[in-house]
Design a protein around this motif. Structure first.
Motif, mmCIF file in Angstrom:
data_model
loop_
_atom_site.group_PDB
_atom_site.id
_atom_site.type_symbol
_atom_site.label_atom_id
_atom_site.label_comp_id
_atom_site.label_asym_id
_atom_site.label_seq_id
_atom_site.Cartn_x
_atom_site.Cartn_y
_atom_site.Cartn_z
ATOM 1 N N ILE A 81 67.520 94.923 -22.137
ATOM 2 C CA ILE A 81 67.819 93.874 -21.166
ATOM 3 C C ILE A 81 68.300 94.477 -19.854
ATOM 4 C CG2 ILE A 81 69.236 91.829 -20.723
ATOM 5 C CD1 ILE A 81 67.083 91.517 -22.940
ATOM 6 N N HIS A 82 67.539 94.206 -18.815
ATOM 7 C CA HIS A 82 67.899 94.653 -17.470
ATOM 8 C C HIS A 82 68.827 93.621 -16.863
ATOM 9 C CE1 HIS A 82 64.322 96.871 -18.434
ATOM 10 N NE2 HIS A 82 64.346 97.561 -17.317
ATOM 11 N N MET A 83 70.006 94.061 -16.518
ATOM 12 C CA MET A 83 70.934 93.144 -15.870
ATOM 13 C C MET A 83 70.499 92.989 -14.417
ATOM 14 S SD MET A 83 72.709 92.816 -18.534
ATOM 15 C CE MET A 83 74.147 91.902 -18.049
ATOM 16 N N VAL A 84 70.853 91.857 -13.851
ATOM 17 C CA VAL A 84 70.436 91.611 -12.471
ATOM 18 C C VAL A 84 71.476 92.195 -11.532
ATOM 19 C CG1 VAL A 84 69.843 89.835 -10.799
ATOM 20 C CG2 VAL A 84 69.372 89.478 -13.206
ATOM 21 N N SER A 85 71.019 92.800 -10.446
ATOM 22 C CA SER A 85 71.978 93.206 -9.415
ATOM 23 C C SER A 85 71.253 93.186 -8.082
ATOM 24 C CB SER A 85 72.527 94.599 -9.707
ATOM 25 O OG SER A 85 71.518 95.563 -9.580
ATOM 26 N N GLY A 86 71.968 93.555 -7.044
ATOM 27 C CA GLY A 86 71.351 93.589 -5.715
ATOM 28 C C GLY A 86 71.324 92.235 -5.047
ATOM 29 N N GLY A 87 70.789 92.236 -3.821
ATOM 30 C CA GLY A 87 70.647 90.948 -3.098
ATOM 31 C C GLY A 87 71.921 90.498 -2.449
ATOM 32 N N MET B 232 71.437 99.669 -15.020
ATOM 33 C CA MET B 232 72.177 98.546 -15.624
ATOM 34 C C MET B 232 71.348 97.929 -16.745
ATOM 35 S SD MET B 232 75.043 97.888 -13.729
ATOM 36 C CE MET B 232 75.350 96.157 -13.356
ATOM 37 N N ILE B 233 71.211 98.654 -17.817
ATOM 38 C CA ILE B 233 70.367 98.180 -18.903
ATOM 39 C C ILE B 233 71.175 98.148 -20.198
ATOM 40 C CG2 ILE B 233 69.419 100.452 -19.559
ATOM 41 C CD1 ILE B 233 66.657 99.042 -19.653
#
Lengths: 65, 721
Positions: A59-65, A30-31
């Motif tokens: 830019i690395h998008m945030v995911s997970g959690g 996811m970049i």
């Protein structure tokens, strides 16, 4: 020389977005990449040639959690 | 199965939902016993929205300033929220629980998928409060079909989660199909001895023909259930329709939902692969970026072993091709499971079971963080954590800490009753999990109570060095850190340790934005992110949504039409949330209202913490979270850390590694203070992290009793200029 997320990186003629990602070990899927503030579509990472002195934002998008 | 004895029973007329709310809450006191159905006021909706907001409001009214986790007046409050239970948009089955935590002595909120949240709302209640302590082992049954609340004397010989859940679905269902009308909340034997007991919330999987478990894992809600002698809570509602929430604008809801379903269908395989691997897609990514906790967060990477826990390994183990949604309509379907797994140890040895998970957090906590890179061992540890009713994150982080204490010689085999608790010693670590679950010996019973308790107990009983344990014990506010190495992201120090309830990743995960993207160069930038993201993410907890469909998939053009900083917020999905909220409730909120709605609850909860801690609700951070503590940690990334010293004007040449570590620690402790001040200021708090009266007034939560807490513990000199 170019900058990637503010850090300097050696440039070479024909350097593509994918070359930059490989050099920085950016493997995240996811970049998003902007070169001199212009977005580069994901499908063009392997062909988009980066000019010398470019400002690259990977830019690395945030995911997970 | 024999019929259970009814100890108390009340009838009620279930209220139909209107625009997402029943406007009723259920109060059950299991000690007296007593039941009440209470009205939800308009002010409660306006200020607290629902879900976690309702939980905290009801909990505030129920407890005293001095209430401890095991006092009868402590409650478990459960609520979905106004969007909970819609089936048109992915991720709408969440239930939020709040209580005074055994780990932290202040409020904790924890969320779970499964059917409990929707089915209790369909049964007539926006929230459910459980108070008091029972003398007998009981099961609470909410029968939304017949309008009955019962307290039953439990006849369950085994209260461990998988067993009791399966049995109770069987007991209360009239047919195989009817099992889907039921949801069970259970804990387990481990929750009796532990301070980090979890609550398992079930749904029935008709394809596998087994019950599945999702967890409100964190904070110790399961421990409170067991302290109240509640073996399980059960809800039944079998009359579900496609518009149970009686929404205002079904067309919009369907239109927005279809758009996201298509996005997930078209893009998930090339983005996060949630449908195939769930959050375990992160395993190798975290390793690549030095974020995977290895050996109690000592290291962030293990190049030699990572291939063994690569997401592709888990993909082979997870059953593919089944729609693994934990509520109707969730096409993200990340609730992965391992079927036909044969248990190798403990009381279930030899049984073939379906194991829910593991998710990324468990791959790390009951894996790399304890030095284990063996998916089969992790799956078994995951199974037993859920079955025994303990939180996989707190369990793993605690075990990692204990292993490091053992390796440092702070405890020995005499203390551990012959367990060789070295990193990677699978046999003895698993044995300790079994011992903890039954409280076999004093050592196991200590470990089950979490890192903050252990630090004190080890120092007192085994003469372990307190200073070392303070440095390496990865807890904040008494709660164990979740599974990301935060050392190199200043913003994530705040994302973990400037939170309401302790270091859980559900407030803000800023590591990429800060450490990799370098989008947050100043304290003010970091503080802005630590204002926006925690509040934005709080909103999910108010309305009953899962966070994952927000940013674990993104529109194909997200990074084309939005500048970099905005793209991280996934603006199109934020608009989806505005649209579906308005479609359900009939309100007319705008994007910016989401954060304001959350701020009300966020600040209320912060004052609640101040109240429960009598003004001493401090934010602590362990040294390990700020950087290397020992020489081998530094040396693992020597060039990187030497470079960090140079950046702050310290020449590393000629310095011993210990001296370098000390220099960096001193500098970073200063940064921590700088960050804290900037964040408190942005949030409208004072130097002690207490919201100001002006902040309360701005948000309209200046209730006299809330203002009184702030005024009691704030001093003029605490104002941030």
């Amino acid at each position: 020389m170019i900058t990637v997320n503010g850090d300097p990186l050696d440039w070479h003629p024909g350097m593509t977005v994918q070359d930059v990602l490989d050099a920085k070990s950016y493997t995240f899927r996811m970049i998003g990449v902007w070169v001199n503030d212009k977005p580069v579509p994901k499908g063009e990472f392997g062909t988009f040639v980066i000019p010398d002195s470019a400002v690259v934002q990977a830019i690395h998008m945030v995911s997970g959690g | 199965m024999d019929k259970m004895k009814v100890l108390a029973e009340w009838s009620y007329t279930p209220t139909k939902i209107d625009k997402g709310y029943t406007r009723k809450t259920l109060y059950v006191n299991v000690g007296e016993p007593r039941m009440e159905i209470r009205d939800v006021t308009q002010d409660m909706i306006d200020k607290f929205t629902g879900g976690r907001g309702f939980d905290l409001k009801l909990l505030w009214d129920a407890v005293k300033d001095t209430t401890k986790w095991n006092d009868p007046e402590n409650e478990i409050v459960l609520s979905g929220g106004p969007l909970c239970g819609i089936t048109q948009y992915p991720g709408t089955g969440k239930c939020y629980a709040a209580f005074i935590s055994p780990l932290s002595g202040q409020t904790y909120d924890s969320n779970s998928g499964g059917y409990w949240g929707p089915l209790t709302k369909f049964s007539g209640f926006d929230a459910i409060e459980i108070q008091g302590k029972s003398e007998k082992e009981i099961i609470i049954f909410i029968n939304g079909d017949d309008g009955k609340i019962q307290i039953l004397e439990s006849n369950q010989p085994d209260i461990n989660a998988y067993t009791i859940t399966e049995n109770l679905h069987e007991y209360f269902a009239t047919s195989e199909a009817d099992k889907r009308s039921i949801s069970v909340v259970s804990a387990g034997k481990g929750a009796e001895t532990s301070y980090f007991g979890c609550m398992n919330m079930s749904f029935y999987d008709p394809r596998r023909k087994v019950t599945r478990l999702k967890q409100a894992g964190r904070g110790g809600g399961g421990s409170i259930m067991r302290d109240k002698k509640i073996a399980a809570m059960v809800v039944k509602y079998s009359k579900m329709t496609g518009n149970e929430n009686n929404v205002v604008d079904l067309d919009t809801l369907q239109k927005v939902g279809v758009k996201l379903h298509k996005e997930i269908h078209d893009l998930d395989d090339s983005q996060c692969k949630m449908r195939k691997i769930g959050t375990a897609h992160l395993n190798e990514i975290m390793d690549e970026y030095h974020l995977l906790p290895v050996n109690n967060y000592k290291f962030g990477q293990n190049s030699a072993e990572i291939a063994k826990i690569h997401s592709s390994e888990y993909e082979k183990l997870f059953t593919q091709g089944l729609p693994d949604g934990c509520w109707y309509g969730c096409s993200m379907a990340c609730a992965k499971a391992v079927d036909g797994f044969t248990i190798q140890t403990g009381p279930c040895k030899g049984e073939k079971v379906t194991v829910d998970g593991p998710e990324y957090e468990t791959v790390a906590s009951l894996g790399s963080n304890v030095g284990v890179f063996d998916p089969l061992w992790t799956i078994e540890a995951n199974f037993y954590a859920d079955h025994y009713g303990v939180d996989t994150i707190s369990l793993g982080t605690t075990l990692a800490f204990v292993c490091e204490c053992f390796e440092l010689g702070l405890i020995n085999k005499t203390d551990t009753n012959d367990l060789e608790l070295r990193f990677g010693n699978k046999k003895d670590i698993m044995e300790l999990i079994h011992r903890m679950a039954v409280g076999t010996d004093e050592f196991a019973a200590i470990v089950a109570k979490g890192i903050r308790y252990i630090k004190k107990a080890f120092a007192e009983k085994y003469n372990s060095d307190a200073k070392t344990m303070e440095a390496i014990g990865m807890e904040g506010q008494g709660v164990e850190t979740s599974e990301y190495v935060p050392k190199e992201s200043i913003a994530q120090w705040g994302g973990y340790y400037l939170t309401l309830k302790g270091p859980q990743h559900d407030e803000a995960w800023l590591i990429f934005m800060d450490m990799v993207n370098k989008q947050l160069p100043t304290y003010e930038d970091k503080a802005e992110a630590l204002h926006y993201f925690p509040n934005f993410r709080t909103w999910f907890s108010l309305v009953g949504l899962c966070k994952l469909p927000w940013n674990d998939v993104e529109p194909a053009n997200n990074r084309i039409v939005n500048p970099p900083k905005e793209a991280a917020k996934v603006p199109e999905h934020v608009q989806n949330y505005v649209d579906i909220f308005n479609a359900v409730t009939g309100k007319a909120i705008k994007k910016e209202d989401l954060v304001t709605m959350s701020e009300k609850v966020y600040n209320f909860q912060r004052v609640f913490q101040v109240r429960m801690k009598q003004g001493n609700a401090f934010h602590n951070i362990p040294l390990r979270a700020l950087g290397p503590v020992f020489a081998d940690e530094w040396d693992a990334r020597k060039d990187y850390y030497d470079g960090k010293l140079k950046e702050i004007g310290v020449e590393p040449a000629g310095l011993s590694t210990e001296a370098k570590i000390q220099k960096l620690q001193e500098y970073r402790l200063g940064m921590w203070e700088g960050l804290k001040t900037a964040v408190y200021k942005r949030r409208g708090w004072n130097k002690k992290g207490i919201p100001t009266v002006e902040t309360l007034k701005r948000l309209g939560i200046d209730y006299p009793e809330v203002v009184a807490v702030v005024e009691k513990y704030s001093k003029p000199e605490d104002v941030i200029a």
